[in-house]
Design an enzyme around this catalytic site. Structure first.
Site, PDB file in Angstrom:
ATOM      1  CB  ALA A  62      -0.875  -0.029   1.242  1.00 47.42           C
ATOM      2  N   GLY A 101       0.558  -5.124   0.692  1.00 44.68           N
ATOM      3  CA  GLY A 101      -0.589  -5.090  -0.213  1.00 44.68           C
ATOM      4  C   GLY A 101      -0.243  -5.631  -1.593  1.00 44.68           C
ATOM      5  CD  GLU A 104      -2.437  -7.790   2.415  1.00 41.21           C
ATOM      6  OE1 GLU A 104      -1.984  -6.626   2.313  1.00 41.21           O
ATOM      7  OE2 GLU A 104      -3.254  -8.132   3.289  1.00 41.21           O
ATOM      8  CD  GLU A 124       1.441  -5.943   5.234  1.00 40.74           C
ATOM      9  OE1 GLU A 124       2.246  -6.862   5.494  1.00 40.74           O
ATOM     10  OE2 GLU A 124       0.725  -5.937   4.219  1.00 40.74           O
ATOM     11  CG  MET A 304      35.530  -0.299  17.825  1.00 37.30           C
ATOM     12  SD  MET A 304      33.821  -0.819  17.626  1.00 37.30           S
ATOM     13  CE  MET A 304      33.183   0.351  16.483  1.00 37.30           C
ATOM     14  CG  ASP A 323      47.215  -4.201  14.932  1.00 38.25           C
ATOM     15  OD1 ASP A 323      46.037  -3.998  15.231  1.00 38.25           O
ATOM     16  OD2 ASP A 323      48.160  -4.010  15.734  1.00 38.25           O
ATOM     17  CB  VAL A 380      44.531   3.384  16.460  1.00 36.80           C
ATOM     18  CG1 VAL A 380      45.036   2.829  15.142  1.00 36.80           C
ATOM     19  CG2 VAL A 380      44.508   4.902  16.454  1.00 36.80           C
ATOM     20  CD  GLU A 382      38.070   7.513  20.620  1.00 33.02           C
ATOM     21  OE1 GLU A 382      38.668   8.551  20.268  1.00 33.02           O
ATOM     22  OE2 GLU A 382      37.180   7.005  19.941  1.00 33.02           O
ATOM     23  CE  LYS A 387      40.892   7.741  17.861  1.00 37.34           C
ATOM     24  NZ  LYS A 387      40.459   6.564  17.113  1.00 37.34           N
ATOM     25  CB  SER A 409      33.576   7.403  20.422  1.00 41.67           C
ATOM     26  OG  SER A 409      33.811   6.081  20.099  1.00 41.67           O
ATOM     27  CG  ASN A 480      28.817   7.887  22.350  1.00 47.07           C
ATOM     28  OD1 ASN A 480      27.896   7.103  22.570  1.00 47.07           O
ATOM     29  ND2 ASN A 480      29.974   7.498  21.846  1.00 47.07           N
TER      30      ASN A 480
HETATM   31  C1  3H9 Z   1       0.573  -2.367   3.404  1.00 41.57           C
HETATM   32  O1  3H9 Z   1       0.813  -2.823   2.323  1.00 41.57           O
HETATM   33  C2  3H9 Z   1      -0.766  -2.451   4.082  1.00 41.57           C
HETATM   34  C3  3H9 Z   1      -1.682  -3.446   3.448  1.00 41.57           C
HETATM   35  O2  3H9 Z   1      -1.506  -4.715   4.032  1.00 41.57           O
HETATM   36  C4  3H9 Z   1      -3.130  -3.130   3.695  1.00 41.57           C
HETATM   37  C5  3H9 Z   1      -3.630  -1.872   3.124  1.00 41.57           C
HETATM   38  C6  3H9 Z   1      -5.117  -1.717   3.300  1.00 41.57           C
HETATM   39  N1  3H9 Z   1       4.682   3.405   0.008  1.00 41.57           N
HETATM   40  O3  3H9 Z   1      13.437   1.760   0.685  1.00 41.57           O
HETATM   41  P1  3H9 Z   1      13.872   2.538  -0.502  1.00 41.57           P
HETATM   42  C7  3H9 Z   1       9.473   4.835  -1.057  1.00 41.57           C
HETATM   43  S1  3H9 Z   1       1.764  -1.532   4.262  1.00 41.57           S
HETATM   44  C8  3H9 Z   1       5.162   4.612  -0.297  1.00 41.57           C
HETATM   45  O4  3H9 Z   1      14.889   3.587  -0.323  1.00 41.57           O
HETATM   46  P2  3H9 Z   1      14.997   0.147  -1.652  1.00 41.57           P
HETATM   47  C9  3H9 Z   1      10.513   5.165   0.010  1.00 41.57           C
HETATM   48  O5  3H9 Z   1       9.973   6.016   0.983  1.00 41.57           O
HETATM   49  C10 3H9 Z   1       3.163  -1.506   3.195  1.00 41.57           C
HETATM   50  N2  3H9 Z   1       6.477   4.840  -0.538  1.00 41.57           N
HETATM   51  O6  3H9 Z   1      14.327   1.580  -1.712  1.00 41.57           O
HETATM   52  C11 3H9 Z   1      11.584   5.820  -0.838  1.00 41.57           C
HETATM   53  O7  3H9 Z   1      11.175   7.146  -1.083  1.00 41.57           O
HETATM   54  P3  3H9 Z   1      12.259   8.332  -1.191  1.00 41.57           P
HETATM   55  C12 3H9 Z   1       3.873  -2.778   3.160  1.00 41.57           C
HETATM   56  C13 3H9 Z   1       7.292   3.816  -0.462  1.00 41.57           C
HETATM   57  O8  3H9 Z   1      15.232  -0.261  -3.044  1.00 41.57           O
HETATM   58  C14 3H9 Z   1      11.518   5.036  -2.148  1.00 41.57           C
HETATM   59  O9  3H9 Z   1      10.235   4.421  -2.175  1.00 41.57           O
HETATM   60  N3  3H9 Z   1       5.080  -2.647   2.385  1.00 41.57           N
HETATM   61  C15 3H9 Z   1       6.848   2.530  -0.143  1.00 41.57           C
HETATM   62  O10 3H9 Z   1      16.117   0.152  -0.678  1.00 41.57           O
HETATM   63  C16 3H9 Z   1      12.581   3.979  -2.270  1.00 41.57           C
HETATM   64  O11 3H9 Z   1      12.543   3.160  -1.113  1.00 41.57           O
HETATM   65  C17 3H9 Z   1       6.245  -2.304   2.967  1.00 41.57           C
HETATM   66  O12 3H9 Z   1       6.335  -2.128   4.133  1.00 41.57           O
HETATM   67  C18 3H9 Z   1       5.474   2.340   0.093  1.00 41.57           C
HETATM   68  N4  3H9 Z   1       4.965   1.135   0.394  1.00 41.57           N
HETATM   69  O13 3H9 Z   1      13.880  -0.806  -1.009  1.00 41.57           O
HETATM   70  C19 3H9 Z   1       7.410  -2.179   2.023  1.00 41.57           C
HETATM   71  N5  3H9 Z   1       7.918   1.688  -0.129  1.00 41.57           N
HETATM   72  O14 3H9 Z   1      13.091   7.970  -2.374  1.00 41.57           O
HETATM   73  C20 3H9 Z   1       8.183  -0.938   2.335  1.00 41.57           C
HETATM   74  C21 3H9 Z   1       8.982   2.437  -0.452  1.00 41.57           C
HETATM   75  O15 3H9 Z   1      11.421   9.544  -1.349  1.00 41.57           O
HETATM   76  N6  3H9 Z   1       9.265  -0.713   1.406  1.00 41.57           N
HETATM   77  N7  3H9 Z   1       8.621   3.717  -0.652  1.00 41.57           N
HETATM   78  O16 3H9 Z   1      13.034   8.287   0.126  1.00 41.57           O
HETATM   79  C22 3H9 Z   1      10.436  -1.380   1.448  1.00 41.57           C
HETATM   80  O17 3H9 Z   1      10.649  -2.295   2.208  1.00 41.57           O
HETATM   81  C23 3H9 Z   1      11.520  -0.921   0.517  1.00 41.57           C
HETATM   82  O18 3H9 Z   1      11.210   0.395   0.143  1.00 41.57           O
HETATM   83  C24 3H9 Z   1      11.695  -1.761  -0.779  1.00 41.57           C
HETATM   84  C25 3H9 Z   1      12.708  -1.057  -1.706  1.00 41.57           C
HETATM   85  C26 3H9 Z   1      12.240  -3.142  -0.386  1.00 41.57           C
HETATM   86  C27 3H9 Z   1      10.395  -1.904  -1.501  1.00 41.57           C
END
Ligand code: 3H9
Length: 697
Positions: A62, A101, A104, A124, A304, A323, A380, A382, A387, A409, A480
């Site tokens: 969604a 979604g 789904e 979700e 570290m 090292d 190395v 602190e 450093k 740090s 910190n």
């Molecule tokens: C849901 O689905 C509810 C339903 O069950 C029921 C509904 C009734 N929407 O992460 P990135 C944006 S809840 C809007 O950097 P990546 C994100 O903000 C949803 N925007 O890329 C970013 O914007 P910006 C369940 C979204 O390649 C840009 O896309 N789904 C959404 O590292 C790039 O994202 C999730 O929880 C979104 N759903 O990773 C999935 N997703 O460039 C959430 C992303 O302006 N998303 N954006 O900063 C993710 O896990 C990762 O974004 C994904 C890509 C793996 C898809």
């Protein structure tokens, strides 16, 4: 059809194509577009419909940006009904990540084909939500209860192969996916395959399932302490196997709405956007590009340095770990090997993976091996002079373009830059211990650090899987510097009357991964003690802030490493136990300072510790050390075990109400040591003009 969704016909196959960057989220335009395309497909003479996405991924869920705003028709449920009631079979063609979604929606299609590289999941729960578009009712019908519990309560995606084995996708393709989709649809046509709804699969809980659910409730209550969404997920899964499908959907809808209204979800959604915003550097010249980094040098094979080397070796970089002598190298490599052995034993890594990582890693005492490195990170001891010597030497050896970073740090990045001929290429990269585990990386901007250097440090951090936050220069940087105030209040609560266990329990009950006293024991109480030995009485501050730790260290209680600190530790299990000896030391310390103990409530403890963070965070924000309040939240959730479901110290303050925060701090100023509770001017201003920390960057 809309700009985001198009429809074309190939012979008997109708193709619905979603093209809504960046992740094809189910925005209003996408929902509307799918419905319109399905109508067209219903009326034409195609016989099967294929639904796929352009760009990097299938629908990632969604549209989270719509959450918390008034709903806009058509609802997702209407789209799903249109798919299920469509007269023609619909095939979802999945590449990238079909999430939330998105999955789904795919489960409402009749068939699912996935690219071999695709992943599917219902994440979700990471947003404090549950699948609200039938996921809790349809997934268990395909996978059985156990897999559904695992997937939905963990939020972890499955690979296409695993999804096929679990019954979620019908076929996995290594080939050109579009062609594979046409072939798959052609095959359906040739065998006259018709509609096949997931909802029609019978699913009823048996006794084993009921036991599984109740076991999951207990485990999750412990593992995801305090979180509401996972328990609601189990309610929905239980309904899936006990009531008719439509009633199950109603249970899910109610639970989804309860989650959406829960402050935990707004906190987690805040974190989602905060993590992504943190990667952006304000005021950066738009066309700044990161420098290519392939070869990384690390100076210092201690805990570290070794952990940092592991991060880079695992991400495929060529790593040179330096090292001073063979003994240091052997010790460092020994620790790295031991860490990897544990991971292999626990099944987290295969020995082939470890062999591959170690092949990326060279350890040497020869600094000349650093020639040609793109980035060098100094890790190395602190000590500023030490450093500075390292930086001077690196400056002589390395190419002019090499970026020199310090994992310090506390020390001044400017003081390190000053001994080089490349101050613009000097930056802080502050990792958190254990560096191969903790996700936070503070990138520290020196006075002279240029845009390319900062962009490169942030980009490299992302490549090794860190969440990067930019910090300006100040003692302790963002994390910190705030921690001193948190630690001080924890110490004072004990001196005033609480027991260490009471403080830890209050904070852990509230959601912190570990209470402050237990953290002190883990880190070693002697660290602060030794640091204080270098300071004058004035620099040390009031004795009440540290006298107890000194007394514990003097009694040989250094923390977990000596088997005892604030607590006594079981040598086998490392379980902590309260120790009457500590109660005696505390009492003697109170007597030495003339303190009469009083009762403290958990509420006071939590308020003091969390508001001390928020107050100092507000100063850090006002001074421009942090770019945004949400960056501070990312630092605390990823570096200090602050509960993500509370959003971070700044979000928690905002959620409480800034006026209430100001009132409570004022009360502390009046009843506790006023020197510790000077109100941050920014908080005062925002509370009086009804402003928000979100806009205060
Ligand atoms: C849901 O689905 C509810 C339903 O069950 C029921 C509904 C009734 N929407 O992460 P990135 C944006 S809840 C809007 O950097 P990546 C994100 O903000 C949803 N925007 O890329 C970013 O914007 P910006 C369940 C979204 O390649 C840009 O896309 N789904 C959404 O590292 C790039 O994202 C999730 O929880 C979104 N759903 O990773 C999935 N997703 O460039 C959430 C992303 O302006 N998303 N954006 O900063 C993710 O896990 C990762 O974004 C994904 C890509 C793996 C898809």
């Amino acid at each position: 059809m809309t700009a985001s969704v198009s429809y074309t016909v190939t012979g008997q196959i109708g193709n619905i194509v979603i093209d809504s960057p960046p992740v094809n989220a189910l925005s209003r335009a996408v929902r509307q577009g799918i419905i319109e395309c399905l109508k067209v497909a219903e009326a034409d003479d195609t016989e099967v419909v294929v639904l796929r996405c352009e760009g990097r991924t299938f629908i990632a869920g969604a549209d989270i940006t719509e959450f918390g705003k008034p709903p806009q028709a058509p609802a997702l449920a209407t789209v799903l009904e249109a798919l299920e009631s469509h007269p023609k079979p619909v095939v979802a063609v999945i590449h990238g990540t079909a999430l939330g979604g998105g999955l789904e929606l795919a489960l409402c299609c009749d068939y699912r084909l996935a690219a071999a590289t695709a992943k599917v999941g219902l994440p979700e729960v990471n947003l404090g939500l549950l699948p609200g578009a039938g996921g809790t009712q349809r997934l268990p019908r395909l996978t059985g209860l156990k897999m559904a519990i695992d997937m939905i309560t963990s939020g972890r995606p499955l690979s296409a192969g695993d999804a096929q084995a679990a019954g979620i996708v019908d076929e996995v393709s290594d080939d050109d996916l579009q062609q594979a989709a046409l072939d798959f649809a052609g095959e359906l046509l040739s065998r006259g395959a018709g509609k096949r709804l997931t909802r029609d699969i019978p699913f009823q809980l048996n006794d084993d399932d009921t036991a599984l659910l109740s076991g999951a409730r207990d485990t999750i209550a412990k593992r995801l302490k305090g979180q509401t969404a996972p328990q609601r997920i189990l309610d929905c899964l239980s309904a899936a196997g006990t009531v008719p499908f439509e009633d199950g959907l109603k249970v899910e809808r109610q639970a989804f709405e309860a989650c959406m209204a829960d402050p935990q979800s707004s906190a987690l959604r805040h974190q989602f956007f905060a993590e992504r915003a943190a990667a952006k550097i304000q005021g950066m010249t738009p066309d700044t590009e990161a420098q290519a980094v392939k070869h990384v040098g690390i100076i210092g094979a201690g805990t570290m340095g070794g952990g940092i080397a592991m991060c880079f070796a695992q991400a495929g970089f060529q790593v040179t770990l330096v090292d001073q002598d063979q003994e240091g190298i052997d010790r460092g490599l020994g620790t790295i090997r031991k860490n990897y052995d544990i991971s292999v034993q626990r099944g987290r890594l295969s020995s082939d993976q470890v062999t591959g990582y170690l092949a990326n890693l060279e350890a040497t005492a020869d600094w000349q091996a650093l020639k040609g490195a793109d980035l060098i990170i100094e890790a190395v001891f602190e000590n500023l002079e030490l450093k500075q010597q390292v930086f001077q030497r690196l400056d002589e050896i390395c190419d002019a373009r090499t970026i020199l970073a310090s994992n310090t740090s506390y020390q001044s990045i400017d003081a390190l830059a000053a001994v080089t001929n490349r101050p613009e290429r000097v930056v802080g990269m502050h990792f958190f211990s254990p560096a191969n585990v903790m996700r936070l990386l503070e990138v520290v901007r020196g006075g002279a650090s240029d845009d390319t250097t900062l962009t490169t440090a942030m980009a490299v951090g992302k490549q090794i899987g860190k969440v990067c936050v930019l910090s300006g220069m100040c003692y302790g940087f963002i994390g910190n510097r705030m921690l001193r105030h948190y630690g001080r209040e924890a110490a004072l609560c004990v001196m005033e009357g609480a027991s260490p266990a009471q403080v830890d329990q209050a904070m852990e009950q509230w959601g912190m991964a570990m209470g402050p006293m237990a953290v002190g024991d883990l880190a070693g109480l002697d660290i602060g003690y030794r640091a204080r030995e270098q300071l004058s009485d004035e620099e040390k501050g009031p004795r009440i802030n540290y006298l107890l730790v000194d007394r514990l260290v003097e009694a040989g209680r250094l923390g977990q490493k000596s088997g005892a600190g604030y607590y006594r530790y079981d040598p086998e299990t490392r379980a902590r136990q309260e120790d009457p000896v500590v109660a005696d030391i505390i009492e003697a310390t109170r007597a030495e300072l003339g303190i009469t103990a009083r009762e403290l409530t958990a509420e006071e403890i939590v308020d003091r510790l969390t508001l001390a963070l928020a107050n100092e965070g507000a100063r850090i924000l006002e001074e421009g050390i942090a770019q945004r309040a949400s960056d501070i939240d990312v630092v605390y959730c990823h570096g200090y075990g602050f509960p993500r479901f509370r959003g971070g110290p700044m979000h928690a303050a905002e959620a409480r109400g800034l006026s209430s925060v100001v009132d409570r701090i004022t009360q502390f100023r009046q009843t506790l040591n006023p020197d510790n509770w000077a109100l941050a001017p920014l908080l005062e201003r925002l509370a009086s003009n009804g402003g928000s920390l979100k806009d205060a960057s």
